[in-house]
Scaffold this active site. Structure first.
Site, PDB file in Angstrom:
ATOM      1  N   GLN A  15      30.678  43.493  29.399  1.00 43.11           N
ATOM      2  CA  GLN A  15      31.581  43.433  28.255  1.00 43.11           C
ATOM      3  C   GLN A  15      31.976  44.811  27.760  1.00 43.11           C
ATOM      4  O   GLN A  15      32.923  44.955  27.007  1.00 43.11           O
ATOM      5  CB  GLN A  15      30.899  42.684  27.088  1.00 43.11           C
TER       6      GLN A  15
ATOM      7  N   SER B 251      31.909  43.748  35.550  1.00 43.97           N
ATOM      8  CA  SER B 251      32.550  42.487  35.910  1.00 43.97           C
ATOM      9  C   SER B 251      34.056  42.645  35.866  1.00 43.97           C
ATOM     10  O   SER B 251      34.597  43.234  34.940  1.00 43.97           O
ATOM     11  CB  SER B 251      32.103  41.411  34.932  1.00 43.97           C
TER      12      SER B 251
ATOM     13  N   HIS C 187      36.469  40.163  35.845  1.00 51.76           N
ATOM     14  CA  HIS C 187      37.321  39.249  35.096  1.00 51.76           C
ATOM     15  C   HIS C 187      37.189  39.411  33.586  1.00 51.76           C
ATOM     16  O   HIS C 187      37.805  38.680  32.831  1.00 51.76           O
ATOM     17  CB  HIS C 187      37.096  37.794  35.517  1.00 51.76           C
TER      18      HIS C 187
ATOM     19  N   ALA D 121      29.198  40.114  37.865  1.00 48.27           N
ATOM     20  CA  ALA D 121      28.132  40.768  37.103  1.00 48.27           C
ATOM     21  C   ALA D 121      26.805  40.040  37.265  1.00 48.27           C
ATOM     22  O   ALA D 121      25.747  40.664  37.237  1.00 48.27           O
ATOM     23  CB  ALA D 121      28.518  40.851  35.636  1.00 48.27           C
ATOM     24  N   THR D 122      26.832  38.720  37.445  1.00 49.98           N
ATOM     25  CA  THR D 122      25.575  37.980  37.643  1.00 49.98           C
ATOM     26  C   THR D 122      24.864  38.484  38.886  1.00 49.98           C
ATOM     27  O   THR D 122      23.666  38.752  38.877  1.00 49.98           O
ATOM     28  CB  THR D 122      25.850  36.478  37.772  1.00 49.98           C
TER      29      THR D 122
ATOM     30  N   THR E  12      31.722  40.775  54.037  1.00 46.19           N
ATOM     31  CA  THR E  12      33.096  41.290  54.086  1.00 46.19           C
ATOM     32  C   THR E  12      33.623  41.417  52.672  1.00 46.19           C
ATOM     33  O   THR E  12      33.515  40.495  51.869  1.00 46.19           O
ATOM     34  CB  THR E  12      33.999  40.318  54.861  1.00 46.19           C
TER      35      THR E  12
ATOM     36  N   ASN F 255      27.607  39.956  24.529  1.00 47.55           N
ATOM     37  CA  ASN F 255      28.753  39.078  24.717  1.00 47.55           C
ATOM     38  C   ASN F 255      28.912  38.048  23.611  1.00 47.55           C
ATOM     39  O   ASN F 255      29.954  37.416  23.506  1.00 47.55           O
ATOM     40  CB  ASN F 255      28.667  38.373  26.071  1.00 47.55           C
TER      41      ASN F 255
ATOM     42  N   CYS G 161      27.743  29.988  28.872  1.00 42.77           N
ATOM     43  CA  CYS G 161      26.672  29.487  29.724  1.00 42.77           C
ATOM     44  C   CYS G 161      25.843  28.425  29.033  1.00 42.77           C
ATOM     45  O   CYS G 161      25.365  27.510  29.660  1.00 42.77           O
ATOM     46  CB  CYS G 161      25.743  30.614  30.138  1.00 42.77           C
TER      47      CYS G 161
END
Lengths: 154, 501, 99
Positions: B280, B300, B302, B167-168, B340, B252, B425
């Site tokens: 989220q 995202s 994960h 997502a970043t 790739t 988040n 973060c």
């Protein structure tokens, strides 16, 4: 793919990031923190009790230290503390109460923050907790002495 | 004579086969209900794997603390069971790993997702962009299938999904890509205004900040005390120089859900691109890009029980969103993100997305039930408050402030639960969370806030343990706090003259 | 092997209560072999729900029942594969688990 993400993460890290500001606690600090000695309050109005309140909530550390002095012998009979602060602050004040119990006012006035820091192995970033503990005991002694002076004058 | 013998033999053979079949089936039946001594159901251990099993013992201490480790057991005071010592003392009858309540940081990989991924880590190792042989074709087919699964969740066309590394990167691509397009001299009108909020994820804030050097103006919209964006204010700030509005779906840190539909309508009417960081929100709240008129969306993997290292950006094709890529190369992903693709990660991501749709009802029911239990029990403790709007929220993210308890000591007290105070973060730099400051909370309250993340795999037992632990330990810490004592006596803390350093 | 069992048990294309309950039992036995507490509890919950649904479908003679049953037999294979992987990598137990 991975390297770009990590590099962009490094570039985007906030400038205020200081790696040393991580929390690391010595076993003695944990011991004092999970089982603090002499927590509580003494009667503030009692003539034999000196109260020291130091610190500020904005700084994140507030300590209240109370000593009950035997007026005949000048020895500290009982001591209680209450602390709002991190683990090191709680440990410092708890250790100070252990140090002063049963000692005379003069001995106690000689306590230095370095003794506390050394015993608890405080990291440099937490030295201010030991300084605050030293201030607290000095403030308590000062309060007691000023109370005694007031009664003597009467 | 011979015929009879043959028939007898034949019958015998048939009956033997039948009996063998019955024997086999009863054996396999037994295998399903195995009572062999190899398998210990009570301790969840299958001894047949003893000679290949890898056992990993995990350490509770941070690496920097490991140097200071002394034997805690030897200390005499450890024998006294205070409320806090449970966090540190190892109970020999119970395990040591903390309860995981930090799903906003990351989620465990669902076994069904791992199952799909294993193929690509073993035999199907082809590069999906090799279009001259079957190794490439087979992985490419699966990647396209995953793209479709991801697009279905939000009602998008598979061609509109661009895979990125997370997502970043998606946020960076959206913001910097739009900026590059409008900032360059090749486009007609120069639009250099971007609107975002001050509760966005750090990467959105940093990406916008970096554009300031290139002549862009950034407006950081203020949110109200509940964390919601004011639509009137947004409308006032949009001008003809605005090229992008970036507002996240679910925050988040506090779990607040923004009104994406209204914001989308507003942006479409003003002909401004609408980007939403839905890392989220994806899969958890109903999102439809047509309905909500979203032009760009970050996803995202994960956060939805998928693998780490992969994400996606939804880029609308009708009406076309003009973006410049930030990574140049072989022109993969519609020339927006060269490189790739990793088949295991992409297929895992697709499977995770599919499972979110399949399990959505059950998950929402389960998470809402646990969340209500947790919030009700925590708010029963005195002087606690829930951060964020109580109605427009995602229940899996609970952020509670505990007044008169210092934040760091509270986290230290909750060492046996994996929690976070604010976003991962910023947690390294002991600063109070900027999101909570944006809500108008004072610094002390921001410091003593804890974020609980409840996910698909959280159990009721874990929540019960956490409720009990918090109630006991907060009480213990408050007994130790002079501020609590003063508050109880009715003293207003603002009137005291602090000696402070 | 799976299809042989299936054909041995269901000689006609009909489900029986016994086959459903034996599948349920084998699911519960296999799920016990997840070393990870969270996965174990989650899959127990999930498959309890699935079998409730299947039993309801079977009771009302829903045509979906046989498809559902076949889907569940396929998912059992997935559970077995994943319990094997879980068994191969063991970590310390959680605080809420008994050792």
């Amino acid at each position: 793919m991975l390297s770009l993400r990590t590099t962009s993460r490094i570039l985007l890290k906030p400038k205020t990031y200081i790696p040393a500001l991580t929390r690391s606690y010595h076993a003695k600090v944990i011991d004092h923190y999970t089982n603090p000695r002499n927590v509580g309050s003494l009667n503030q109005k009692d003539i034999n009790v000196g109260t020291g309140l130091v610190g500020a909530p904005a700084c994140g550390d507030v300590m209240k230290l109370q000593i009950k002095v035997n007026e005949d012998t000048g020895v500290i009979e009982d001591v209680k503390f209450k602390t709002f602060g991190c683990g090191s602050a709680i440990a410092s004040s708890s250790y100070v109460t252990e140090m002063v119990k049963g000692k005379s006012l003069d001995d106690v006035g000689k306590i230095k923050n370095t003794d506390i820091a050394k015993e608890l192995s405080l990291p440099p970033i937490k030295l201010h907790c030991s300084m605050l503990a030293e201030d607290a005991i000095k403030a308590a002694i000062k309060d007691y002495k000023s109370k005694r002076k007031a009664t003597v004058l009467h | 004579m011979l015929g009879k013998a043959i028939i007898k033999k034949a019958i015998g053979f048939e009956s033997a086969k039948l009996s063998l079949r019955i024997v086999c089936s009863s054996n396999t039946l037994k295998a399903y209900q195995s009572t062999s001594s190899d398998v210990d159901y009570k301790h969840h251990i299958d001894h047949r794997f003893d000679d290949s099993r890898m056992v990993t013992h995990t350490k509770l201490q941070k690496p920097s603390e490991a140097n200071n480790e002394e034997n805690l057991e030897s200390s005499p005071s450890q024998n006294i069971a205070t409320a806090l010592s449970h966090a540190y003392r190892a109970d020999p009858t119970r395990g040591t790993r903390p309860i995981y309540l930090d799903v906003q940081a990351t989620t465990p990989l669902d076994p069904r997702v791992l199952d799909k991924m294993m193929n690509y880590y073993t035999g199907l190792y082809g590069n999906p962009h090799s279009n001259t042989h079957s190794y490439g074709w087979e992985t490419n087919t699966e990647i396209e299938h995953a793209r479709e699964q991801i697009a279905n969740i939000i009602g998008a066309n598979p061609k509109e999904i661009i895979f990125t590394s997370g997502a970043t990167e998606s946020n960076n691509l959206a913001i910097k890509g739009i900026a590059k397009f409008y900032g360059s001299s090749s486009s007609g009108i120069k639009k250099n205004h971007i609107i975002t909020t001050n509760t966005e994820h750090k990467c959105v804030l940093e990406a916008s900040k970096s554009l300031k050097d290139e002549g862009f103006e950034i407006t950081y919209l203020k949110v109200d005390s509940n964390g919601l964006v004011d639509l009137k204010e947004l409308e006032n700030h949009i001008s003809e120089k605005t090229c992008l509005v970036s507002i996240m779906g679910v925050n988040n840190e506090i779990g607040v859900v923004q009104n994406l539909k209204a914001i989308g309508e507003l942006c479409r009417s003003k002909k401004v691109y609408f980007h939403s960081d839905c890392a989220q929100a994806y899969g958890k709240i109903p999102i439809n890009v047509e309905d909500m008129k979203i032009d760009l969306m970050s996803i995202s993997s994960h956060k939805i029980y998928g693998p780490k290292g992969i994400g996606a950006l939804y880029v609308r094709r009708r009406p076309r969103v003009r973006l410049h890529p930030i990574i140049s190369g072989g022109g993969q992903e519609r020339n927006l993100r060269s490189g790739t693709l990793s088949p295991p990660l992409v297929v895992g991501f697709g499977e995770a997305a599919r499972l979110m749709a399949v399990e959505r009802e059950a998950d929402i029911e389960h998470i809402t039930k646990l969340s209500k239990k947790l919030v009700d029990s925590l708010l029963k403790i005195e002087e606690t408050s829930l951060n964020g709007d109580p109605n427009h929220r995602y229940h899996g993210c609970v952020n509670v402030s505990f007044a008169f308890v210092e934040g760091e000591s509270l986290l230290m007290a909750l060492r046996d639960v994996a929690l976070s105070s604010g976003s991962a973060c910023t947690s390294a730099s002991l600063e109070p969370s900027y999101v909570l400051s944006a809500l108008g909370k004072d610094e002390a309250l921001a410091h003593s806030s804890i974020r609980f993340g409840i996910g698909r795999f959280t159990t009721e037992e874990e929540i019960d343990y956490v409720i009990k632990a918090i109630t006991e330990r907060v009480e213990f810490l408050r007994e130790m706090s002079p501020l609590w004592e003063l508050h109880k006596e009715g003293v207003d803390l603002n009137t005291i003259e602090w000696s402070g350093h | 092997m799976n299809t042989a069992v299936k054909s041995a048990l269901n000689t006609s294309k009909q489900l029986s209560q016994q086959s459903i309950s034996s599948l349920n039992a084998s699911y519960m036995n296999n799920i016990q072999l997840f070393t990870n507490y969270n996965f174990r509890e989650y899959f127990k919950r999930k498959y309890q729900r699935e079998f409730e649904k299947l039993n309801k479908e079977f009771a009302t003679n829903d045509s979906n029942a046989i498809n559902h049953y076949e889907q569940l037999t396929e998912e059992l294979r997935l559970i077995k594969r994943q319990t094997i992987i879980n068994q191969l990598y063991k970590f310390d137990e959680l605080i809420v688990e008994q050792k």
